[in-house]
Design an enzyme around this catalytic site. Structure first.
Site, PDB file in Angstrom:
ATOM      1  N   ASN A 168     -28.001 -43.351  37.615  1.00 29.12           N
ATOM      2  CA  ASN A 168     -28.174 -43.963  38.925  1.00 29.12           C
ATOM      3  C   ASN A 168     -28.514 -45.442  38.730  1.00 29.12           C
ATOM      4  OD1 ASN A 168     -31.005 -44.191  38.421  1.00 29.12           O
ATOM      5  ND2 ASN A 168     -31.352 -42.138  39.268  1.00 29.12           N
ATOM      6  N   ARG A 169     -28.622 -46.169  39.820  1.00 27.24           N
ATOM      7  CA  ARG A 169     -28.805 -47.619  39.701  1.00 27.24           C
ATOM      8  C   ARG A 169     -30.084 -47.971  38.956  1.00 27.24           C
ATOM      9  NH1 ARG A 169     -30.951 -52.153  41.115  1.00 27.24           N
ATOM     10  NH2 ARG A 169     -32.656 -51.088  42.179  1.00 27.24           N
ATOM     11  N   LYS A 170     -31.165 -47.252  39.238  1.00 27.67           N
ATOM     12  CA  LYS A 170     -32.450 -47.540  38.584  1.00 27.67           C
ATOM     13  C   LYS A 170     -32.340 -47.303  37.077  1.00 27.67           C
ATOM     14  CE  LYS A 170     -37.355 -46.238  38.784  1.00 27.67           C
ATOM     15  NZ  LYS A 170     -37.505 -45.706  37.412  1.00 27.67           N
TER      16      LYS A 170
ATOM     17  N   ASP B 299     -27.014 -34.051  40.932  1.00 27.83           N
ATOM     18  CA  ASP B 299     -26.451 -32.836  40.332  1.00 27.83           C
ATOM     19  C   ASP B 299     -25.066 -32.546  40.904  1.00 27.83           C
ATOM     20  OD1 ASP B 299     -28.943 -32.565  39.116  1.00 27.83           O
ATOM     21  OD2 ASP B 299     -29.692 -31.197  40.659  1.00 27.83           O
TER      22      ASP B 299
END
Length: 494
Positions: free
Chosen positions: A209-211, A279
């Site tokens: 994800n971006r983080k 998921d």
């Protein structure tokens, strides 16, 4: 250039024959729903009056559930403790027919369990309680995991590593798995948690994800271009073919090692719960790529699956029917949803229409090769009522009526062509020689046939008239006949 319509049915059929080997950290997800109406007198904390609870297979187990829900088979390898939560997970997985689970038991650690307390009224998470031991598996358990994984790689079309940093995917487990998969030519998708992406070296696709991407690359990763700029070095480090960065409401950005980056905006949806959306994305990518689909197709599938998942409450799986409704254009679905396969569905639609005061009309036929004569009759029929139901003879029925060399098109093809017509509201396939049973069930206000019939020749006229309806005969367009068209195509006459 417009995006081509995805041949969803062909892709779904291909997915049904594929197997995904999913490896990762399974957990027991429990959601306790209730109302919050007061603050505890014992401490400044809200009191939730629990009303119901739900238990789901979470973590990497939810990836496996999504793989199965999307129509593929899944072999799942994970780690549990010798406790009630582990036994609940084993039992829940055993009930999933498309999942073959291989659970390694480590008595020295608890099964990861997360309990979320949710305000029913506001759909807000109030508190989460975790039971876990987020430490790498011991050397002995590592060996057991590797021994459990390696024999199944040859059986799978693709390998998916779902890393929740709870101890299953150690550097050693990852290395053995990726190396074995590459030797057998199997693609590997990794949903990473470690910031050291070198341990995933050789994977086909990484899906942070971006983080996670920002932390791993030490970049802001706040625009598609900044993601592209930061991807070059880490792709070389990880020796992967592509990186997909998921960005929630800002969509997804795929950066292939060779080729142009692709950014897909998120679907506009009302977000209810983001639990498990990652998921679902991983599962949709895995089943798509397992069929040999290209990046664009896999990305569109994943984006649509994410949109469905976040619209649900709790750790949700996404099925093919839900995905199809999300991904295909409305006009396509409008036609497909007109085809009624269950009589209960027909009954429910009739109740709704009649409660609205709608006049329901009915006509029927084989409609083997749709021609202008058919279209004229159907258009005229629709003008005689508010909602038009077309009864369609099944293949077996057509053979009995027209001969063993008919129909030219099977019943599904004929139904789809009829359903695409604006004049038609529902298509119902019937297996009998006449539609009398269907007419008796519908009791239409208008029974419509071509003007080459007389009122007395129209099957069901007595039933309709007894119920207060009427028979409508419409003019036919001369010079058009399916039988004549078939003979002409076969060179059997003019």
């Amino acid at each position: 250039m417009p995006t081509p319509i995805l041949d969803f049915d062909a892709l779904a059929q291909a997915i049904s024959g594929r197997t995904v080997l999913c490896i990762g950290d399974i957990m027991l997800d429990e959601f306790v729903y209730g109302e919050v109406s007061r603050i505890s007198p014992e401490a400044p904390a809200p009191v939730i009056a629990a009303q119901r609870s739900e238990i789901h297979i979470g973590g990497a187990g939810n990836v496996a559930r999504n793989v199965a829900a999307l129509g593929a088979r899944c072999i799942f390898v994970g780690l549990v403790g010798a406790d009630d939560a582990g036994r609940q997970l084993a039992s829940a997985l055993a009930e999933q027919g498309a999942i073959e689970s291989v659970l390694v038991c480590d008595p020295s650690r608890p099964t990861t369990r997360k309990v979320r307390f949710v305000s029913e009224h506001f759909s807000t998470h109030m508190l989460r309680a975790d039971w876990e031991q987020a430490q790498p598996a011991s050397d002995t358990i590592e060996t057991k995991l590797i021994d459990a994984i390696l024999p199944h790689i040859a059986r799978a079309d693709i390998v998916l590593l779902s890393d929740y940093a709870k101890g299953v995917l150690t550097a050693r487990v990852i290395r053995h798995t990726i190396d074995a998969a590459r030797k057998l030519g199997k693609p590997v998708i990794v949903d990473p948690k470690s910031l050291n992406w070198a341990i995933y070296r050789g994977a086909t696709l990484l899906t942070p994800n971006r983080k996670e991407f920002s932390e791993a690359t030490r970049s802001r990763a706040d625009t598609p271009q900044s993601i592209v700029d930061a991807s070059e070095d880490v792709m070389r480090l990880a020796d992967c073919q592509a990186i997909l960065v998921t960005q929630g409401e800002h969509g997804m950005t795929l950066v292939p090692r060779n080729g142009e980056a692709v950014h897909v905006p998120a679907y506009p949806v009302k977000v209810r719960d983001v639990s498990g959306a990652g998921d679902t994305v991983a599962a949709a990518l895995a089943v798509s790529l397992a069929t040999g689909a290209n990046w664009d197709t896999a990305l569109r599938m994943a984006s649509a699956a994410a949109a469905v998942a976040v619209g649900k409450q709790g750790t949700a799986s996404v099925g093919t029917a839900e995905l199809k409704r999300r991904i295909l254009p409305h006009a396509y679905l409008a036609a497909e949803e007109k085809i009624v396969l269950e009589r209960d569905t027909l009954d429910a639609q009739l109740v709704e229409w009649k409660s609205q005061g709608q006049r329901v009309g009915f006509t029927n036929g084989c409609f083997d090769i749709l021609h202008p004569g058919h279209v004229k009759v159907l258009t005229a029929a629709r003008s005689a009522c508010d909602r038009l139901i077309v009864g369609l003879n099944s293949d077996a029925s057509v053979r009995r009526l027209k001969g063993t060399d008919r129909p030219v098109q099977d019943e599904r093809a004929r139904a789809e062509v009829l359903a695409a017509l604006e004049a038609v509201d529902l298509v119902v396939i019937f297996d009998e020689d006449t539609p009398i049973d269907l007419i008796s069930r519908i009791k239409p206000s208008a029974l419509i046939k071509g003007g080459d019939y007389t009122r007395e020749q129209v099957v069901g006229h007595e039933v309709v008239e007894a119920a207060g309806g009427n028979v409508v005969l419409v003019d036919i367009l001369q010079g058009f006949s399916t039988t004549a068209l078939v003979h002409r195509a076969r060179g059997e006459g003019k």
